[in-house]
Scaffold this motif. Sequence first.
Motif, PDB file in Angstrom:
ATOM      1  N   THR A  94       0.836  -1.201   0.000  1.00 52.36           N
ATOM      2  CA  THR A  94       0.000   0.000   0.000  1.00 52.36           C
ATOM      3  C   THR A  94       0.871   1.252   0.000  1.00 52.36           C
ATOM      4  OG1 THR A  94      -0.099  -0.199   2.400  1.00 52.36           O
ATOM      5  CG2 THR A  94      -1.948  -1.088   1.151  1.00 52.36           C
ATOM      6  N   LEU A  95       0.380   2.297  -0.672  1.00 52.70           N
ATOM      7  CA  LEU A  95       1.059   3.601  -0.617  1.00 52.70           C
ATOM      8  C   LEU A  95       0.522   4.429   0.527  1.00 52.70           C
ATOM      9  CD1 LEU A  95       1.597   5.213  -4.114  1.00 52.70           C
ATOM     10  CD2 LEU A  95       3.163   3.902  -2.701  1.00 52.70           C
ATOM     11  N   ARG A  96      -0.741   4.219   0.847  1.00 52.57           N
ATOM     12  CA  ARG A  96      -1.436   4.962   1.899  1.00 52.57           C
ATOM     13  C   ARG A  96      -2.118   3.956   2.797  1.00 52.57           C
ATOM     14  NH1 ARG A  96      -3.040   8.571  -2.287  1.00 52.57           N
ATOM     15  NH2 ARG A  96      -4.714   7.242  -3.037  1.00 52.57           N
ATOM     16  N   GLU A  97      -1.956   4.104   4.097  1.00 57.44           N
ATOM     17  CA  GLU A  97      -2.794   3.359   5.025  1.00 57.44           C
ATOM     18  C   GLU A  97      -3.654   4.351   5.798  1.00 57.44           C
ATOM     19  OE1 GLU A  97       0.728   3.067   5.554  1.00 57.44           O
ATOM     20  OE2 GLU A  97       0.826   1.646   3.877  1.00 57.44           O
ATOM     21  N   GLY A  98      -4.729   3.857   6.356  1.00 55.67           N
ATOM     22  CA  GLY A  98      -5.603   4.739   7.131  1.00 55.67           C
ATOM     23  C   GLY A  98      -6.956   4.110   7.337  1.00 55.67           C
ATOM     24  N   GLY A  99      -7.924   4.927   7.674  1.00 48.34           N
ATOM     25  CA  GLY A  99      -9.264   4.429   7.923  1.00 48.34           C
ATOM     26  C   GLY A  99      -9.883   3.915   6.638  1.00 48.34           C
ATOM     27  N   GLN A 105      -3.569  -2.515   7.842  1.00 49.75           N
ATOM     28  CA  GLN A 105      -4.412  -2.253   6.693  1.00 49.75           C
ATOM     29  C   GLN A 105      -5.117  -3.553   6.297  1.00 49.75           C
ATOM     30  OE1 GLN A 105      -4.770   0.719   5.889  1.00 49.75           O
ATOM     31  NE2 GLN A 105      -5.452   0.864   3.786  1.00 49.75           N
ATOM     32  N   SER A 148      -7.683   4.299   1.398  1.00 47.20           N
ATOM     33  CA  SER A 148      -7.744   4.830   2.751  1.00 47.20           C
ATOM     34  C   SER A 148      -8.273   6.252   2.754  1.00 47.20           C
ATOM     35  CB  SER A 148      -6.346   4.810   3.384  1.00 47.20           C
ATOM     36  OG  SER A 148      -5.935   3.490   3.603  1.00 47.20           O
ATOM     37  N   ASN A 197      -0.101  10.452   5.421  1.00 49.19           N
ATOM     38  CA  ASN A 197       0.845   9.484   4.860  1.00 49.19           C
ATOM     39  C   ASN A 197       2.059  10.184   4.266  1.00 49.19           C
ATOM     40  OD1 ASN A 197       0.060   6.336   4.513  1.00 49.19           O
ATOM     41  ND2 ASN A 197      -1.788   7.551   4.813  1.00 49.19           N
ATOM     42  N   ASN A 235      -7.072   5.918  12.711  1.00 43.10           N
ATOM     43  CA  ASN A 235      -6.266   5.014  11.880  1.00 43.10           C
ATOM     44  C   ASN A 235      -5.510   5.736  10.760  1.00 43.10           C
ATOM     45  OD1 ASN A 235      -6.374   2.512  13.059  1.00 43.10           O
ATOM     46  ND2 ASN A 235      -8.208   1.835  11.960  1.00 43.10           N
ATOM     47  N   ALA A 236      -5.958   6.936  10.399  1.00 41.79           N
ATOM     48  CA  ALA A 236      -5.235   7.718   9.388  1.00 41.79           C
ATOM     49  C   ALA A 236      -3.829   8.052   9.875  1.00 41.79           C
ATOM     50  CB  ALA A 236      -5.990   9.008   9.065  1.00 41.79           C
TER      51      ALA A 236
END
Lengths: 385, 385
Positions: free
Chosen positions: A220-225, A235, A245, B77, B98-99
């Motif tokens: 992943t390039l971006r993790e988050g909600g 993730q 995300s 990110n 989570n972000a």
Amino acid sequence: MIYLDNAATSWPKPESVYQMVDKVMRQIGANPGRSGHTMAIEAGRLVQETRELAAALFAIPHPSQVVFTLNVTDSLNLALKGLLQPGDHVITSSMEHNAMARPLEALRKNGVTVTKVATSPVNGISLREIQNAIQANTKLIAITHASNVTGTLNPIGEIGKIAKEFGVAFLVDCAQTAGVFPINVQEMGIDLLAFPGHKSLLGCQGVGGLYVHKGITLKTLREGGTGSHSESLEQPDELPERYESGTLNTSGIAGLGAGIRYIMETGMEKIKQREGKLTNLLVAGLAKIPGVVLYGPPLGQQRAAVVSFNLEQISANELCMILDKSFQIAVRPGLHCAPDAHRVLGTLQGGTIRISPGYFTTEEEIETCLQAITAIGKELVEEMK
Amino acid sequence: MIYLDNAATSWPKPESVYQMVDKVMRQIGANPGRSGHTMAIEAGRLVQETRELAAALFAIPHPSQVVFTLNVTDSLNLALKGLLQPGDHVITSSMEHNAMARPLEALRKNGVTVTKVATSPVNGISLREIQNAIQANTKLIAITHASNVTGTLNPIGEIGKIAKEFGVAFLVDCAQTAGVFPINVQEMGIDLLAFPGHKSLLGCQGVGGLYVHKGITLKTLREGGTGSHSESLEQPDELPERYESGTLNTSGIAGLGAGIRYIMETGMEKIKQREGKLTNLLVAGLAKIPGVVLYGPPLGQQRAAVVSFNLEQISANELCMILDKSFQIAVRPGLHCAPDAHRVLGTLQGGTIRISPGYFTTEEEIETCLQAITAIGKELVEEMK
């Protein structure tokens, strides 16, 4: 104003796109895929509908394999950086946009080896050259469907066959073709398809997409909600959440859905014919103007609706400025974010003038543009005397 | 419908936001920062205006230090992965979304050490604990301004002083406060400020932003076309282009500009007072309902307009479903993408019900919501008898 910069962003959009974006913002403004209330569910349904439309358009087996991003650049970065590791080898063309070339350059500095296969502005990349470039550690062939400078088409169906034969993944950037030229990821052996929402798919800016084949798991390039597995700091693995995300651009995605629906209702073949006709008119007309140097495929050869040229007497920048100021015609001068393509064309110094009609361009607009260029050319010749 | 899910996405927006987005799509649909024709320049001007408005709102020294992204998750990110390298240490709170938490978890697996400082749902993070957590290799303090679960505010001005004193960079996630609580990056010693466009800044989904202090150079997450230095395969160094590859969401960014303009014209203090009043009404009302367990700051304490609670007799999911189906009231149940916060609250199993009013929420809507929850609670007690 005559807008001939559709390769950058298509304009205008179908009325249904404007209306959809406005309706979603005003009436369905909630966060999709979060909460469980009616408006959030409705927002999620709109996103899902566009996923289904994109899947149908590209023959993607399952809508969950369509990931929404910020733009096609975001999609390409996710595909390239998600797949390639130090020690891997990737094959690309020598005429890529910076959206492909710059992330590849970043990866090259990080231990990925990159082969840029010599590509002809007339005929595109050579299949034999691709085959010759394959090495034991080749992980990916990454190529644009059509040059954003010359409209030259690459034979992606044939490249897909080579990729399958050698067990190499295949990434296609369809920034200049999605919505006009048929793309079938299954028949063409495409594993990763990066597309923009705001060009020939007729949606608005702020949305891109990436198809990810089920056999491929990207970093992943971006993790988050993600609205899923919220209890975990990891993730989730599921698509599309793994790569999506944060809050999605719901109104933009719904607008893209309206754009794709418009294309399907109109018929892609009709759009292709129309853009082909306009492009031929343009190429034929330009070829008759004294001092014009045309790049890319000759008249009659199939290409994306992108035409690059120079007028010997004047720089690309100046010509475009005159077209804009004196004739209210919007075209694009310069390098078009594709230095590699300009190296091949020998136009790295001043770039080219790029004219890109769209489905809503009229023959009259093309004629007016040709007349304007003719007039500018004549005036310059007079001045030089 | 009564919409009380503004912490996810604010709704409705000011009329000027809808109108701006529609106008830009219909009239100024070109690609900003590319080409040089009138419409492209006009699109670029709109983007620049929003940059200037965001800079003014947060006291950012120069508009070029405002980078536009897909959403606040994208911004976080970029900030975290752009700054932190293996071997670095980062301090964060134990109540992050989570972000923040998921990219930090990804970095932790990649050799960054992460200290999560124990954080009180009532008083926020302890300054002394932050100070105690600082090590020789501490590179960053990364913290939310307000919890998205409880609305608890963290003392970012004080944390900024500690960061400066120890020469550590300071990243603030202002997802729940931007546009309501004053944020001055210079006075507060903030080096990186991540903000969403679609929450209290009243713009639409699909736009986030990141302020980057001039002393900080982040690695890029995305490379690609920037409309600048197009001859080079290297990503340019200049801000904002370095971090803004590919086509920007022009209509969305212009809509965000309209949202910020609305906030400035209304006055942020007035908005804060209004949201504070609604939140107090909500907390006071909830506290009177038998079986309600409230989380976060007590009545009267300043907080973001986010209130979490549970009703003993029923799960969060069920209560929200009843509020939605029987009362047409939109609130959010569950973990709110913040498992760490729920660990602190002891609600990791079922989560909480989150009610988040916005500036356009009325007192009557809060009253109706309270009456509905009271009625549901009574009915459940009756059923149990």
